[in-house]
Scaffold this active site. Sequence first.
Site, PDB file in Angstrom:
ATOM      1  CG  HIS A  49       1.954  -2.056  -2.437  1.00  0.00           C
ATOM      2  ND1 HIS A  49       2.208  -0.919  -3.173  1.00  0.00           N
ATOM      3  CD2 HIS A  49       2.491  -3.080  -3.139  1.00  0.00           C
ATOM      4  CE1 HIS A  49       2.860  -1.238  -4.272  1.00  0.00           C
ATOM      5  NE2 HIS A  49       3.046  -2.543  -4.270  1.00  0.00           N
TER       6      HIS A  49
ATOM      7  CD  GLU B 269       0.458   1.529  -1.396  1.00  0.00           C
ATOM      8  OE1 GLU B 269       0.333   0.889  -2.462  1.00  0.00           O
ATOM      9  OE2 GLU B 269       1.409   1.332  -0.611  1.00  0.00           O
TER      10      GLU B 269
ATOM     11  CB  CYS C  90       6.760  -2.160  -4.363  1.00  0.00           C
ATOM     12  SG  CYS C  90       6.341  -3.641  -5.319  1.00  0.00           S
TER      13      CYS C  90
END
Length: 366
Positions: free
Chosen positions: A338, A340, A253
């Site tokens: 993202h 994660e 990001c």
Amino acid sequence: MMICKYDKKLILEDGSVYCGTGFGCEKEQAFEIVFNTSPVGYQEILSDPSYTDQGVVMAYPLIGNYGIAADDFESRTPTMSAMIVREYCPEPSNWRSVMQLEEVMKQYGIVGLSGIDTRKLVRHIRDYGSCRAMITDISSDTAEAAMRLKAYQMPTDAVSRVSRKKAECYKSEAGNFHVAAIDCGMKENIIRSLVRRGCDVTVLPWNTPARDILALNPDGVFLSNGPGDPEDVPEVINTVKELHGRLPIFGICLGHQILSLSYGAKTYKLKFGHRGGNHPIKNLSTDKIEITAQNHSYAVNLNSLQNTPLTATHINLLDNTVEGVECLKDRAFGVQYHPESAPGPQDSGYLFERFITLMEEAKHHA
């Protein structure tokens, strides 16, 4: 005499007004207004440091219905300015819930507004773009409040406010690799994702110089997500420049944007950003499609990559924006989304394995 049920109103800088019912912290608050389309994950969204100084319109209509779980925070101190919803549920039903959403918002000074037509508001932001906005008392003079909003300047020091003030270490069971992570507003699940894969992680303040990072003798460097314009942190950009080719680098990001700027690429602000859990991304090396979680206002300019050693690796299928870059010779790469998740799909977890592979290769060629 009819009594109005509304006690708060949202004013946009173009003069639009939405009346509703307040919840959370009781105060007037100005912010940049954005929207998120995820149907779940409001706790992770609330506590994501990337939302610092922003008011988030939740496109999903019912918020608060499963409460707050102790283990689902993405930061220790949520810094979102406001949450705007269609319907707020004050009576959550969830065995993991330890408190109501409103309790957390009051604790951290986050303003809430419910009862407005969020579909109309999201369409307005899509049509006209993100802008400054304010939640104020229903009795406030709209014209006077609009003048104060017009004079409001968005802060540019968000990263320094949300970053850790001192280094923190996280140990894995395996301890196969040591990652130095530059914290620009790092989500907790990124740390968990690295630790789960056998990485010890030293999380460092955003302004840690390159010499201090190298002194830790890490196997790789991670550049975190975070709030605001990447050009507001030239210190981090210059640090990453000094690390080119010396260690494998992985950015997510804001970290992806900082990595790109460090190689001479350019970034720009999107009309209303990407925020949600269902953005389709094409991996240009495999032609596979990943469904991704996103939260950002800025993007890397594709044409600006031409005079750099970077190549685009992933593209957003909704608007063709750059979603990933890499520099093969330096073992450096970044993605705009993202992997994660938290919340979101888990299609892109393989990127952490790729980072580990690059660290293995660097060890063997040292």
